[in-house]
Design a protein around this motif. Structure first.
Motif, PDB file in Angstrom:
ATOM      1  N   ARG A 159      -4.956  15.339 -28.382  1.00 19.51           N
ATOM      2  CA  ARG A 159      -5.108  15.614 -29.779  1.00 19.51           C
ATOM      3  C   ARG A 159      -5.427  17.374 -29.837  1.00 19.51           C
ATOM      4  N   GLU A 160      -6.124  17.780 -29.137  1.00 22.74           N
ATOM      5  CA  GLU A 160      -6.100  19.300 -29.076  1.00 22.74           C
ATOM      6  C   GLU A 160      -4.864  19.965 -28.498  1.00 22.74           C
ATOM      7  N   GLN A 161      -4.307  19.291 -27.248  1.00 17.37           N
ATOM      8  CA  GLN A 161      -3.433  20.132 -26.701  1.00 17.37           C
ATOM      9  C   GLN A 161      -2.180  19.038 -26.504  1.00 17.37           C
ATOM     10  N   PRO A 162      -1.266  18.884 -27.616  1.00 15.53           N
ATOM     11  CA  PRO A 162      -0.083  18.107 -27.549  1.00 15.53           C
ATOM     12  C   PRO A 162       0.865  18.405 -26.298  1.00 15.53           C
ATOM     13  N   GLY A 163       1.409  17.341 -25.889  1.00 12.29           N
ATOM     14  CA  GLY A 163       2.081  17.534 -24.914  1.00 12.29           C
ATOM     15  C   GLY A 163       3.305  16.318 -24.766  1.00 12.29           C
ATOM     16  N   ASP A 164       4.310  16.307 -23.887  1.00  9.50           N
ATOM     17  CA  ASP A 164       5.356  15.625 -23.904  1.00  9.50           C
ATOM     18  C   ASP A 164       5.288  14.464 -22.957  1.00  9.50           C
ATOM     19  N   GLU A 207       0.692  -1.197  -0.130  1.00 11.44           N
ATOM     20  CA  GLU A 207       0.061  -0.049   0.067  1.00 11.44           C
ATOM     21  C   GLU A 207       0.913   1.171  -0.092  1.00 11.44           C
ATOM     22  N   ASP A 208       1.971   1.235   0.674  1.00  6.16           N
ATOM     23  CA  ASP A 208       2.750   2.485   0.871  1.00  6.16           C
ATOM     24  C   ASP A 208       3.775   2.534  -0.138  1.00  6.16           C
ATOM     25  N   PHE A 209       4.291   1.632  -0.979  1.00  3.17           N
ATOM     26  CA  PHE A 209       5.234   1.798  -1.708  1.00  3.17           C
ATOM     27  C   PHE A 209       5.159   1.102  -3.178  1.00  3.17           C
ATOM     28  N   ALA A 210       4.960  -0.529  -3.015  1.00  3.90           N
ATOM     29  CA  ALA A 210       4.896  -1.056  -4.752  1.00  3.90           C
ATOM     30  C   ALA A 210       3.816  -0.528  -5.249  1.00  3.90           C
ATOM     31  N   LEU A 211       2.492  -0.423  -4.698  1.00  4.22           N
ATOM     32  CA  LEU A 211       1.401  -0.034  -5.492  1.00  4.22           C
ATOM     33  C   LEU A 211       1.220   1.400  -6.199  1.00  4.22           C
ATOM     34  N   PRO A 212       1.664   2.429  -5.065  1.00  6.25           N
ATOM     35  CA  PRO A 212       1.619   3.971  -5.741  1.00  6.25           C
ATOM     36  C   PRO A 212       2.747   4.085  -6.489  1.00  6.25           C
ATOM     37  N   LEU A 213       3.654   3.574  -6.514  1.00  3.77           N
ATOM     38  CA  LEU A 213       4.984   4.037  -7.282  1.00  3.77           C
ATOM     39  C   LEU A 213       4.721   3.767  -8.865  1.00  3.77           C
ATOM     40  N   PRO A 214       4.330   2.647  -9.374  1.00  2.00           N
ATOM     41  CA  PRO A 214       3.893   2.755 -10.753  1.00  2.00           C
ATOM     42  C   PRO A 214       2.656   3.434 -11.020  1.00  2.00           C
ATOM     43  N   LEU A 215       1.866   3.568 -10.327  1.00  2.00           N
ATOM     44  CA  LEU A 215       0.531   4.146 -10.437  1.00  2.00           C
ATOM     45  C   LEU A 215       0.863   5.748 -10.980  1.00  2.00           C
ATOM     46  N   THR A 216       1.803   6.231  -9.977  1.00  2.00           N
ATOM     47  CA  THR A 216       2.136   7.670 -10.109  1.00  2.00           C
ATOM     48  C   THR A 216       2.963   7.870 -11.300  1.00  2.00           C
ATOM     49  N   VAL A 217       3.939   6.945 -11.591  1.00  2.00           N
ATOM     50  CA  VAL A 217       4.651   6.842 -13.110  1.00  2.00           C
ATOM     51  C   VAL A 217       4.059   6.942 -14.112  1.00  2.00           C
ATOM     52  N   ILE A 218       2.837   5.940 -14.024  1.00  2.00           N
ATOM     53  CA  ILE A 218       2.120   5.950 -15.571  1.00  2.00           C
ATOM     54  C   ILE A 218       1.106   6.925 -15.499  1.00  2.00           C
ATOM     55  N   ALA A 219       0.810   7.540 -14.452  1.00  2.00           N
ATOM     56  CA  ALA A 219      -0.172   8.870 -14.613  1.00  2.00           C
ATOM     57  C   ALA A 219       0.690   9.812 -15.226  1.00  2.00           C
ATOM     58  N   GLU A 220       1.885   9.927 -14.812  1.00  2.00           N
ATOM     59  CA  GLU A 220       2.761  11.024 -15.376  1.00  2.00           C
ATOM     60  C   GLU A 220       3.003  10.812 -16.876  1.00  2.00           C
ATOM     61  N   MET A 221       3.351   9.557 -17.135  1.00  2.00           N
ATOM     62  CA  MET A 221       3.683   9.123 -18.500  1.00  2.00           C
ATOM     63  C   MET A 221       2.758   9.313 -19.433  1.00  2.00           C
ATOM     64  N   LEU A 222       1.531   9.176 -19.028  1.00  2.00           N
ATOM     65  CA  LEU A 222       0.190   9.342 -19.897  1.00  2.00           C
ATOM     66  C   LEU A 222      -0.154  10.689 -20.238  1.00  2.00           C
ATOM     67  N   GLY A 223       0.305  11.674 -19.400  1.00  2.00           N
ATOM     68  CA  GLY A 223       0.082  12.826 -19.556  1.00  2.00           C
ATOM     69  C   GLY A 223      -1.401  13.329 -18.962  1.00  2.00           C
ATOM     70  N   VAL A 224      -1.616  12.397 -17.892  1.00  2.00           N
ATOM     71  CA  VAL A 224      -2.839  12.805 -17.020  1.00  2.00           C
ATOM     72  C   VAL A 224      -2.461  14.062 -16.413  1.00  2.00           C
ATOM     73  N   PRO A 225      -3.454  15.229 -16.564  1.00  2.00           N
ATOM     74  CA  PRO A 225      -3.479  16.675 -16.008  1.00  2.00           C
ATOM     75  C   PRO A 225      -3.189  16.499 -14.634  1.00  2.00           C
ATOM     76  N   GLN A 226      -2.431  17.182 -13.761  1.00  2.00           N
ATOM     77  CA  GLN A 226      -2.248  17.580 -12.330  1.00  2.00           C
ATOM     78  C   GLN A 226      -3.534  17.217 -11.568  1.00  2.00           C
ATOM     79  N   SER A 227      -4.552  18.022 -11.992  1.00  2.00           N
ATOM     80  CA  SER A 227      -5.673  18.074 -11.353  1.00  2.00           C
ATOM     81  C   SER A 227      -6.658  16.781 -11.077  1.00  2.00           C
ATOM     82  N   ASP A 228      -6.157  16.044 -12.356  1.00  2.00           N
ATOM     83  CA  ASP A 228      -7.069  14.668 -12.621  1.00  2.00           C
ATOM     84  C   ASP A 228      -6.323  13.296 -11.835  1.00  2.00           C
ATOM     85  N   ARG A 229      -5.100  13.419 -11.225  1.00  2.00           N
ATOM     86  CA  ARG A 229      -4.291  12.448 -10.966  1.00  2.00           C
ATOM     87  C   ARG A 229      -4.466  11.574  -9.730  1.00  2.00           C
ATOM     88  N   ILE A 230      -5.143  12.200  -8.843  1.00  2.00           N
ATOM     89  CA  ILE A 230      -5.540  11.534  -7.722  1.00  2.00           C
ATOM     90  C   ILE A 230      -6.708  10.658  -7.825  1.00  2.00           C
TER      91      ILE A 230
END
Length: 419
Positions: free
Chosen positions: A209-214, A144-167
């Protein structure tokens, strides 16, 4: 005709002790023979528990991933099947050439080794933040404290999920990826979450599509090969695949791997003293702990013989890669954890054209996470008896529901760096 034993995999792994320690079960299956008979989801089929036969089928073009490519074979797609399920069963992992090659070429243009390597610094930061929070607790639940949130946080950032939607996004993924949902009733209960995630991802694709990002979604949207691009369904299916396959493998690799280090204190101490062994240690954790136990089934496109056993055209084959990884004919002292093992030709990420696209990401996250954990906590002990650990009930995926650890902090920064 060669006699083949019949096995019921669900029954073999039903007992909690079999999930906690599958090594004896796999040894029993390998002893029964190189080819076994089984009734599975696809009807009467075959089970391969040994390394040689598993690798042979993984690289043999006479076996299909897509049942529709078998003469007389039918699709799993049915008129009554929900659209989201039809989309998922059409993913790249269930495709054969040339469809598979087309999709993989497009995805590789987006999911590049450079993109993964560039994540290193961010993975380190996320890891340290999670460990900062965990260090405030007398008992750390590594899952709960490490193995699950680490890849979840990484994949959210990789996909370009807006900061306000990440939680909310991470919370939704956690529900969808809950691998305890293995019964039909559990699947039905979880289905609304899958619909919500599908809707979320379609909005994310529209945004990029409308707002490309990195980010990866933008790269997938823009990926082109000879004038060809991914359709929206193919793109969403690919993201689902990355979430399911990449995330679950990393979670279980970290959880299972750390557990085995705690259970093998001489190996843990060796890794502490020789941190440059981390790469071979990760390969051994992949082999020995088997985060993934079974790959997608293969279907015989013609009459074939394996180890003297006739395999009729159209037969389904279940490949036990976890058992193959523990085969003593391929790995000396296979039932022992050895972080210095070399060579280590495990098949935890598959083999051949379907070799896991997310393997570099899983390795990167583990290569950062596990050494950081060992530096932060010079002592790790199980906080509950080993027999009290709860394992998820999957055959295909092996992972812990929780891993409570009693930890002690390094007394100083210098002590921490030396740990």
């Amino acid at each position: 005709m060669v006699e083949t034993a019949r096995v019921d995999l669900q029954r073999e792994f039903k007992a909690p002790e079999a999930r906690a320690n599958p090594i004896p079960v796999y040894a029993k299956l390998r002893k029964l023979g190189p080819v076994l008979r089984s009734a599975d989801l696809f009807g009467e089929g075959f089970v391969l528990p040994r390394y040689e036969e598993v690798v042979r089928v993984l690289k043999d073009p006479r076996f299909a991933n897509d049942r529709r490519n078998v003469p007389g074979g039918s699709s799993l797609d049915r008129w009554w099947m929900p659209a989201i399920m039809r989309m998922l069963i059409s993913s790249m992992v269930l495709k054969d050439p040339p469809d598979h090659r087309r999709l993989r070429n497009l995805v590789q243009k987006a999911f590049t080794p450079v993109m993964v390597e560039n994540l290193n610094g961010r993975v380190e930061q996320i890891t340290e933040d999670l460990l900062d929070a965990a260090a405030r607790k007398p008992v750390v639940d590594l899952m709960e404290d490490f193995a699950l949130p680490l890849p979840l946080t990484v994949i959210a950032e990789m996909l370009g999920v807006p900061q306000s939607d990440r939680i909310p996004f991470r919370a939704l993924i956690a529900k969808v990826l809950d691998s305890s949902a293995v019964t039909p009733i559990s699947f039905i209960r979880n289905y609304p979450n899958m619909l919500r995630l599908n809707s979320f991802l379609r909005k994310l694709v529209k945004l990029r599509r409308e707002q490309p990002g990195d980010d990866l979604v933008t790269a997938l949207v823009q990926a082109e090969e000879g004038g060809d691009r991914l359709s929206e369904d193919e793109l969403i299916s690919m993201v689902f695949l990355l979430l399911f396959a990449g995330h679950e493998t990393t979670v279980n690799l970290i959880g299972n791997g750390v557990l085995e280090l705690v259970r093998h204190p001489e190996q843990l101490q060796k890794l502490r003293e020789q941190p440059d062994l981390i790469d071979s240690a990760i390969e051994e954790m992949l082999r020995f702990t088997n985060p993934v136990g079974i790959v997608a089934p293969r279907f015989a496109k013609e009459d074939v013989e394996i180890a003297g056993v006739p395999i009729p055209k159209g037969s389904a084959l279940t490949l036990l890669i976890a058992s193959a990884n523990l085969d003593e004919t391929a790995f000396p002292h296979a039932d022992e954890l050895d972080i210095t093992r070399s060579p280590n030709r495990h098949v935890s990420f598959g083999y051949g054209i379907h070799y896991c696209l997310g393997a570099p990401l899983a390795r990167l996250e583990a290569r950062v996470a596990i050494p950081a954990l060992l530096r932060r906590f010079p002592r790790l002990d199980l906080a509950v008896p080993a027999e009290k650990l709860r394992w998820r009930p999957h055959i295909g995926l092996r992972g812990l529901e929780a891993l409570p650890l009693s930890v002690s902090l390094a007394g100083s920064a210098a002590e921490r760096s030396a740990a």
